[in-house]
Design a protein around this motif. Structure first.
Motif, PDB file in Angstrom:
ATOM      1  N   ARG A 206       0.799  -1.160   0.245  1.00 60.35           N
ATOM      2  CA  ARG A 206      -0.097   0.038  -0.120  1.00 60.35           C
ATOM      3  C   ARG A 206       0.763   1.182  -0.240  1.00 60.35           C
ATOM      4  N   GLN A 207       1.871   1.163   0.911  1.00 64.47           N
ATOM      5  CA  GLN A 207       2.707   2.258   0.752  1.00 64.47           C
ATOM      6  C   GLN A 207       3.743   2.623  -0.513  1.00 64.47           C
ATOM      7  N   SER A 208       3.781   1.579  -1.305  1.00 63.35           N
ATOM      8  CA  SER A 208       4.482   1.774  -2.568  1.00 63.35           C
ATOM      9  C   SER A 208       3.572   2.218  -3.456  1.00 63.35           C
ATOM     10  N   ALA A 209       2.338   1.759  -3.425  1.00 66.96           N
ATOM     11  CA  ALA A 209       1.256   2.313  -4.342  1.00 66.96           C
ATOM     12  C   ALA A 209       1.014   3.868  -4.147  1.00 66.96           C
ATOM     13  N   SER A 210       0.903   4.058  -2.892  1.00 67.43           N
ATOM     14  CA  SER A 210       0.373   5.325  -2.483  1.00 67.43           C
ATOM     15  C   SER A 210       1.224   6.456  -2.807  1.00 67.43           C
ATOM     16  N   HIS A 216      -2.944   8.994  -6.758  1.00 70.08           N
ATOM     17  CA  HIS A 216      -4.364   9.784  -7.206  1.00 70.08           C
ATOM     18  C   HIS A 216      -5.462   8.992  -6.382  1.00 70.08           C
ATOM     19  N   MET A 217      -5.102   7.844  -5.469  1.00 68.57           N
ATOM     20  CA  MET A 217      -6.276   7.034  -5.062  1.00 68.57           C
ATOM     21  C   MET A 217      -6.432   7.616  -3.555  1.00 68.57           C
ATOM     22  N   PHE A 218      -7.312   7.188  -2.784  1.00 64.87           N
ATOM     23  CA  PHE A 218      -7.667   7.392  -1.526  1.00 64.87           C
ATOM     24  C   PHE A 218      -7.526   5.889  -0.895  1.00 64.87           C
ATOM     25  N   PHE A 219      -6.757   5.640   0.248  1.00 64.35           N
ATOM     26  CA  PHE A 219      -6.709   3.912   0.584  1.00 64.35           C
ATOM     27  C   PHE A 219      -7.631   4.123   1.810  1.00 64.35           C
ATOM     28  N   VAL A 220      -8.334   2.755   2.084  1.00 61.96           N
ATOM     29  CA  VAL A 220      -9.128   2.774   3.135  1.00 61.96           C
ATOM     30  C   VAL A 220      -8.481   1.495   3.719  1.00 61.96           C
ATOM     31  N   VAL A 221      -8.310   1.273   5.116  1.00 55.29           N
ATOM     32  CA  VAL A 221      -8.040  -0.144   5.392  1.00 55.29           C
ATOM     33  C   VAL A 221      -8.896  -0.269   6.665  1.00 55.29           C
ATOM     34  N   ASP A 222      -9.216  -1.786   6.452  1.00 55.79           N
ATOM     35  CA  ASP A 222      -9.981  -2.695   7.574  1.00 55.79           C
ATOM     36  C   ASP A 222      -9.593  -3.955   7.778  1.00 55.79           C
ATOM     37  N   GLY A 253     -10.678   6.450 -11.088  1.00 55.89           N
ATOM     38  CA  GLY A 253     -10.626   7.687 -11.517  1.00 55.89           C
ATOM     39  C   GLY A 253      -9.777   8.666 -10.519  1.00 55.89           C
ATOM     40  N   GLU A 254      -9.341   9.908 -10.801  1.00 49.99           N
ATOM     41  CA  GLU A 254      -8.790  10.742  -9.951  1.00 49.99           C
ATOM     42  C   GLU A 254      -9.598  10.818  -8.540  1.00 49.99           C
ATOM     43  N   GLY A 255      -9.201  10.621  -7.457  1.00 45.52           N
ATOM     44  CA  GLY A 255     -10.002  10.715  -5.966  1.00 45.52           C
ATOM     45  C   GLY A 255     -10.777   9.374  -5.939  1.00 45.52           C
ATOM     46  N   GLY A 256     -10.757   8.400  -6.684  1.00 46.20           N
ATOM     47  CA  GLY A 256     -11.366   7.167  -6.332  1.00 46.20           C
ATOM     48  C   GLY A 256     -10.593   6.476  -5.087  1.00 46.20           C
ATOM     49  N   SER A 257     -11.230   5.578  -4.552  1.00 45.84           N
ATOM     50  CA  SER A 257     -10.787   4.783  -3.384  1.00 45.84           C
ATOM     51  C   SER A 257     -10.657   3.148  -3.733  1.00 45.84           C
ATOM     52  N   ILE A 258      -9.622   2.866  -2.768  1.00 44.32           N
ATOM     53  CA  ILE A 258      -9.201   1.412  -2.663  1.00 44.32           C
ATOM     54  C   ILE A 258      -9.388   0.850  -1.209  1.00 44.32           C
ATOM     55  N   LYS A 259      -9.953  -0.186  -0.981  1.00 40.09           N
ATOM     56  CA  LYS A 259     -10.195  -0.398   0.236  1.00 40.09           C
ATOM     57  C   LYS A 259      -9.429  -1.922   0.293  1.00 40.09           C
ATOM     58  N   LEU A 260      -8.810  -2.127   1.544  1.00 37.44           N
ATOM     59  CA  LEU A 260      -8.018  -3.177   1.799  1.00 37.44           C
ATOM     60  C   LEU A 260      -8.631  -3.904   3.234  1.00 37.44           C
ATOM     61  N   ARG A 261      -9.341  -5.089   2.742  1.00 39.05           N
ATOM     62  CA  ARG A 261      -9.885  -5.550   3.887  1.00 39.05           C
ATOM     63  C   ARG A 261      -9.400  -7.074   4.407  1.00 39.05           C
ATOM     64  N   THR A 262      -9.188  -7.307   5.540  1.00 41.41           N
ATOM     65  CA  THR A 262      -8.904  -8.671   6.032  1.00 41.41           C
ATOM     66  C   THR A 262      -9.634  -9.159   6.879  1.00 41.41           C
ATOM     67  N   PHE A 263      -9.993 -10.662   6.951  1.00 38.97           N
ATOM     68  CA  PHE A 263     -11.036 -11.346   7.844  1.00 38.97           C
ATOM     69  C   PHE A 263     -10.456 -12.850   7.612  1.00 38.97           C
ATOM     70  N   TYR A 264     -11.434 -13.457   8.647  1.00 37.26           N
ATOM     71  CA  TYR A 264     -11.025 -14.931   8.910  1.00 37.26           C
ATOM     72  C   TYR A 264     -12.497 -15.855   8.500  1.00 37.26           C
ATOM     73  N   ASP A 265     -12.362 -16.514   7.435  1.00 34.57           N
ATOM     74  CA  ASP A 265     -13.373 -17.366   7.067  1.00 34.57           C
ATOM     75  C   ASP A 265     -13.069 -18.868   7.175  1.00 34.57           C
ATOM     76  N   PRO A 266     -13.659 -19.446   8.351  1.00 33.38           N
ATOM     77  CA  PRO A 266     -13.018 -21.044   8.436  1.00 33.38           C
ATOM     78  C   PRO A 266     -13.996 -21.900   7.567  1.00 33.38           C
ATOM     79  N   ALA A 267     -14.776 -21.343   6.797  1.00 31.16           N
ATOM     80  CA  ALA A 267     -15.462 -22.290   5.718  1.00 31.16           C
ATOM     81  C   ALA A 267     -14.908 -22.818   4.525  1.00 31.16           C
ATOM     82  N   LEU A 268     -13.777 -21.887   4.131  1.00 33.00           N
ATOM     83  CA  LEU A 268     -13.498 -21.738   2.736  1.00 33.00           C
ATOM     84  C   LEU A 268     -12.253 -23.285   2.810  1.00 33.00           C
TER      85      LEU A 268
END
Length: 357
Positions: A206-210, A216-222, A253-268
């Motif tokens: 994320r830091q390299s990309a930003s 030009h993107m807004f990064f959201v972390v979850d 586009g300019e001002g768009g957003s990218i969300k990075l999300r992590t979670f645990y799914d025991p079913a997969l």
């Protein structure tokens, strides 16, 4: 002997226990992960307010409940509104020993078809890349001669006439660079698997990309901070994340957003080549708000030479898929206009516990 609570929690498909008034009495972990809702938010809530089924189901369910019979619905979109719906088979059946309670089982058929499609794509990819590597080797040699000849010709030309020879040299070099990418795809080194912290790798990408292609993107972390360590190759996984972030940055586009999300799914779980099933509970999602994948290539996006970008080589996502496949992981995509989600699924490192950092 396994008790009922353990059996309920261990079921790999989403299951809901329903009361006679259509409220949710219980949900198993697979259901909570599938719906992206907590057990607390589900318990006591009205079924039809939490589970959205793209079919006129309520009347038929009422009849099945009154008659203490079963109800089957195949190939219907199911979701909770917290994410893209999935194509599923739904089964409703009475709970034995109860006067009015019912069980609702949700089987994502879309996931199974994607696994099959992914396996078929892998076989096709090996054949395509084998042929491409052979052609790359054969084409690079004459291209080197063409480039050298054009450079020699340019030495005896007037400045105004050198434009064509410069174009020959520039295009030849571009083709050589493309061929080297093809060779790199085929020569990817075997992964060196170790226990890694997913969030460290994600943050570096994320830091390299930003500061580069995603400035030009807004990064959201979850992030889920309780995720245990994954079994993966750190360098190759960073390459995967950088490729996915680059795609997301180019889609937005300019001002768009990218969300990075992590979670645990025991079913997969995924079926491996030897017939065994591997658990892939660690989930990483990279979500952009771009226009979505073109419908005509969405099903083949991880195959070599398939690209929705002008002048794209179609090797970036194919390389991502190959890296993850070789290291025991998996990737999938859901795309609608305004939201494209690439999900990377990884195995646990040996001896990792769910409470590890």
């Amino acid at each position: 002997m396994m008790d009922a609570a353990n059996l309920w929690s261990s079921m790999p498909i989403p299951i809901l226990l329903l009361n006679g008034d259509d409220t949710i009495a219980m949900s198993n972990p697979a259901a909570e992960s599938f719906l992206n809702l907590s057990a607390k938010s589900l318990q006591g809530a009205n079924l039809w307010e939490k589970v959205m089924v793209d079919a006129p189901l309520e009347a038929a369910y009422g009849r099945a409940k009154s008659a203490r019979g079963s109800l089957f619905i195949n190939d219907v979109d199911v979701g909770s509104g917290m994410g893209a719906p999935m194509l599923c088979n739904v089964q409703l059946a009475p709970l034995l020993g109860s006067e009015d309670q019912m069980l609702m089982l949700i089987s994502p058929s879309e996931m199974a078809s994607r696994f099959s499609q992914n396996n078929n794509s892998n076989k096709a990819a090996k054949s395509a890349i084998g042929m491409a590597e052979m052609l790359a080797h054969e084409i690079k040699n004459p291209l080197a001669g063409i480039t050298g000849a054009a450079q020699l010709l340019s030495m005896n030309l007037e400045a105004d006439d050198q434009e064509m020879t410069d174009l020959i040299v520039e295009e030849s070099r571009r083709i050589v660079a493309l061929l080297e990418n093809v060779e790199q795809f085929g020569n990817q080194r075997p992964p060196v698997l170790n226990a890694i912290n997913i969030h460290d790798i994600l943050d570096r990408a994320r830091q390299s990309a930003s500061v580069g292609f995603g400035a030009h993107m807004f990064f959201v972390v979850d992030y889920d901070p309780s995720l245990p360590h994954a079994l993966a190759d750190a360098d190759q996984l960073q390459q995967v994340f950088l490729n996915l972030l680059k795609n997301a940055s180019e889609a937005g586009g300019e001002g768009g957003s990218i969300k990075l999300r992590t979670f645990y799914d025991p079913a997969l779980r995924v079926r491996q080549a030897d017939g065994s099933h591997a658990r892939l509970p660690l989930q990483i999602e990279i979500i952009d708000d771009g226009p979505g994948l073109p419908a005509d290539i969405a099903d083949d996006i991880f195959e070599p030479f398939i690209s929705g970008k002008e002048n794209g080589t179609g090797l970036g996502l194919a390389l991502v898929s190959k890296i993850l496949r070789d290291s025991g992981g998996w990737i999938s995509v859901d795309s609608i206009p305004g939201k494209t989600t690439f999900r990377v699924s990884l195995p646990l490192a040996p001896n990792s516990a769910e409470g590890d950092p």
